[in-house]
Design a protein around this motif. Structure first.
Motif, PDB file in Angstrom:
ATOM      1  N   THR A  85      23.984  29.343  38.984  1.00  0.00           N
ATOM      2  CA  THR A  85      23.446  29.454  40.335  1.00  0.00           C
ATOM      3  C   THR A  85      21.915  29.526  40.245  1.00  0.00           C
ATOM      4  OG1 THR A  85      23.438  31.866  40.340  1.00  0.00           O
ATOM      5  CG2 THR A  85      25.485  30.774  41.016  1.00  0.00           C
ATOM      6  N   GLN A 126      25.944  34.182  45.049  1.00  0.00           N
ATOM      7  CA  GLN A 126      27.330  34.275  44.605  1.00  0.00           C
ATOM      8  C   GLN A 126      28.332  33.757  45.637  1.00  0.00           C
ATOM      9  OE1 GLN A 126      27.264  38.452  44.061  1.00  0.00           O
ATOM     10  NE2 GLN A 126      26.019  38.384  42.214  1.00  0.00           N
ATOM     11  N   TYR A 130      32.263  32.139  45.109  1.00  0.00           N
ATOM     12  CA  TYR A 130      33.367  32.944  45.633  1.00  0.00           C
ATOM     13  C   TYR A 130      34.223  32.117  46.592  1.00  0.00           C
ATOM     14  CZ  TYR A 130      35.719  36.993  47.728  1.00  0.00           C
ATOM     15  OH  TYR A 130      36.658  37.893  48.163  1.00  0.00           O
ATOM     16  N   ALA A 156      29.359  33.828  38.001  1.00  0.00           N
ATOM     17  CA  ALA A 156      28.591  34.037  39.230  1.00  0.00           C
ATOM     18  C   ALA A 156      29.109  35.142  40.139  1.00  0.00           C
ATOM     19  CB  ALA A 156      28.540  32.724  40.017  1.00  0.00           C
ATOM     20  N   VAL A 157      30.425  35.362  40.204  1.00  0.00           N
ATOM     21  CA  VAL A 157      30.942  36.285  41.216  1.00  0.00           C
ATOM     22  C   VAL A 157      30.944  37.717  40.683  1.00  0.00           C
ATOM     23  CG1 VAL A 157      32.811  36.733  42.843  1.00  0.00           C
ATOM     24  CG2 VAL A 157      32.310  34.404  42.136  1.00  0.00           C
ATOM     25  N   ASP A 161      25.784  38.908  36.983  1.00  0.00           N
ATOM     26  CA  ASP A 161      25.671  37.476  36.694  1.00  0.00           C
ATOM     27  C   ASP A 161      24.495  37.133  35.784  1.00  0.00           C
ATOM     28  OD1 ASP A 161      23.913  38.204  38.713  1.00  0.00           O
ATOM     29  OD2 ASP A 161      24.314  36.472  39.988  1.00  0.00           O
TER      30      ASP A 161
END
Length: 450
Positions: A85, A126, A130, A156-157, A161
Motif C-alpha cells: 500500500t 488498509q 480489507y 496490509a490489514v 503493516d
C-alpha cells in the motif's frame, strides 16, 4: 549495561547509553516532487513555504512514483512489493533515506539487531485490502488470485503493516512492534527507543511514523461537517463539539485567521543509536533525545481536550523531572495544526510553565509546510527541532502572518528564520481525546541537569 556511566569522546559526564539521532529520512509532500532528505525539509521549513495543494480541499499528497520507490529499494521481492500500500511504500522510502543519511546499508546487515518501531494513526491505506477480501468469493476465485489476496491481507490489514515490511527488509532480530495513538504515535515510540537504548536492550533503534489520508474521505468529511455546522444549536445541546475544523482553507497555526486543518500524508524515519556506538563508527549525530513523557487530560469525552493546558503541563514536568528546569528551554516546537482548541491549551500551558518569561519564548509549528500528517508528526517535529538546533536558527511558523491575539509566546511569523543559540528544546504532539506527548531534546553538548 543499564545505568553505567562512561566517558565518551573525551567529554566528562556523557553517558555511553545516551540516545543520539544519526539519521533522518523523509517521504513527504513537496513542491513538484516528494521531500526525501534533511536538506529538502530544511529548505522548505526555513522559508515557511507550504507544499499543500487545493483539490476541492487543501491537502498534502506525496505523489511517490514507482521509479522513485525502486530507485531507493532496488530488487525488493516482487511477490511482496506488488501488494504494498502507499503506507508500506512511504515507510520503506523514509527508512531507506534515513539509513543512507546515517551511513547504514539496509542490505548488508547493519540493522540486524536494531529495534524496528513504527507509529501508525490512520487506517486509510488498509481499507482497499480489507474490502477486497470481504468481496472475494472462495467458491469462484482462482488459486493464484486467492494467494494474492491472502498475501495482501497479511501485509496490509493490520496496524503493524509498516513494521512488518520494514522488519523484513532489514532482517532485524531486535524488537519490532507498532504503537497506534494518533498523532502522538511516533513520539511515544521515540520514548520507547530511548529507554531501550538506555537500558542496554539494543544499541540502535529505527523509528518511523507513517500515515495516509484518502482525499475522497476528506472531501466527504467536509460535506458532513457543513451539515453538522448548520445544526450548531443541537450539537451544543447534545454535548458534542460546537466548532469543528474545516478543510477548505489554508491552515494557519497561531494566526488570527486560524480556523481550519489541512491533512498531509507521508512518512518520517529517525535512526537512534547509543552514543558509544555512534562514536565507534564515526557517525554524524544531529543531537540527542533526553526524555519523553505522555499524559492524558482524563476527560470522559473521547474527542475533546482540556483547554486549561493542565495535561500538557503535566507531560512537560514529567519529561523534565528533577534534572532540568523550564528556564533552560528557550524554544518549543509546538503541535498546532490550525485548530483554535490546540492553540488555546498550548497558550494556557505555556503561561503556567513560564509565567511572565513566556514573552521571551519562541514557539513555532511547521504543520503548514506539509500538512497535519498524523503519526509522522512526532518524528518530524523532533527532526525539525534538531535541525534548528544544529543551524542555530528557528524556523518560522508556516502560514502565520498575523499572530493571534492572546498568544503569550513569539510564534516567529513570516518566512524567515530567527537566530537562536540554544541547546535544549521541547517538542509537543497530541492525539485526539486529550493525549499529550512532550519530548526533551538536546544538542550534543547540551548542558547537564541543573
Amino acid at each position: 549495561m543499564s545505568g553505567r556511566t562512561t566517558t565518551v569522546e573525551g567529554h566528562k559526564g556523557l553517558n555511553a547509553r545516551d540516545s543520539v539521532v544519526t539519521g533522518m529520512g523523509f517521504c513527504l509532500p513537496g513542491e513538484g516532487r516528494p521531500v526525501f532528505t534533511a536538506e529538502d525539509v530544511w529548505d522548505i521549513a526555513a522559508h515557511g513555504r507550504s507544499c499543500l495543494l487545493r483539490d476541492g480541499v487543501y491537502h498534502g499528497p506525496v505523489h511517490l512514483s514507482k521509479a522513485m520507490f525502486e530507485d531507493r529499494l532496488p530488487g525488493f521481492p516482487g511477490v511482496f512489493a506488488r501488494h504494498f500500500t502507499s503506507a508500506h511504500r512511504f515507510g520503506l522510502v523514509s527508512l531507506a533515506e534515513a539509513c543512507a543519511d546515517a551511513g547504514l546499508d539496509l542490505y548488508a546487515g547493519d540493522l540486524a539487531t536494531a529495534a524496528i518501531l513504527a507509529g501508525r494513526g490512520g487506517v486509510d491505506a488498509q481499507v482497499a485490502s480489507y474490502q477486497a477480501v470481504m468481496r472475494a468469493d472462495p467458491a469462484t476465485i482462482s488459486p493464484l488470485e486467492a494467494m494474492d489476496l491472502f498475501i495482501g491481507t497479511e501485509l496490509a490489514v493490520s496496524p503493524s503493516d509498516v513494521a512488518l515490511v520494514q522488519g523484513g527488509v532489514t532482517r532485524s532480530t531486535g524488537p519490532c512492534y507498532t504503537v497506534s495513538c494518533g498523532c502522538a504515535s511516533s513520539a511515544v515510540q521515540l520514548g520507547h527507543a530511548r529507554r531501550m537504548i538506555a537500558d542496554g536492550v539494543v544499541d540502535m533503534a529505527v523509528v518511523t511514523g507513517v500515515d495516509v489520508f484518502d482525499v475522497a474521505l476528506v472531501r466527504n468529511a467536509q460535506r458532513l461537517l457543513r451539515v453538522a455546522q448548520e445544526a450548531d444549536a443541537s450539537i451544543r445541546s447534545a454535548g458534542k463539539p460546537a466548532l469543528l475544523p474545516s478543510f477548505d482553507r489554508i491552515m494557519r497555526p497561531y494566526d488570527r485567521r486560524a480556523d481550519c486543518v489541512n491533512y498531509g500524508e507521508g512518512s518520517v524515519t529517525l535512526v537512534l543509536e547509543s552514543r558509544e556506538r555512534a562514536h565507534r563508527r564515526g557517525a554524524h549525530a544531529y543531537g540527542q533525545i533526553l526524555a519523553q513523557a505522555t499524559t492524558r487530560d482524563g476527560l470522559a469525552n473521547p474527542l475533546s481536550s482540556d483547554e486549561s493546558g493542565t495535561g500538557l503541563v503535566a507531560a512537560v514536568r514529567a519529561c523534565l523531572g528533577e534534572r532540568w528546569s523550564i528556564e533552560q528551554i528557550p524554544y518549543i516546537h509546538g503541535g498546532s495544526d490550525g485548530d483554535a482548541v490546540v492553540t488555546a491549551f498550548e497558550v494556557n500551558a505555556v503561561r503556567q510553565l513560564y509565567g511572565q518569561a513566556a514573552a521571551n519564548l519562541l514557539m513555532t509549528s511547521q504543520e503548514g509546510c506539509f500538512g497535519h500528517n498524523g503519526a509522522p508528526a512526532g518524528c518530524l517535529g523532533v527532526a525539525l527541532t534538531l535541525l534548528m538546533m544544529e543551524h542555530g536558527e528557528v524556523c518560522p511558523t508556516a502560514n502565520c502572518e498575523e499572530p493571534a491575539e492572546g498568544l503569550v509566546f513569539d510564534p516567529v511569523p513570516g518566512v524567515r528564520t530567527r537566530p537562536l543559540d540554544f541547546h535544549l528544546a521541547l517538542n509537543f504532539t497530541y492525539q485526539i481525546g486529550g493525549v499529550k506527548s512532550a519530548v526533551l531534546l538536546g544538542s550534543l553538548d547540551a548542558p547537564g541537569p541543573r
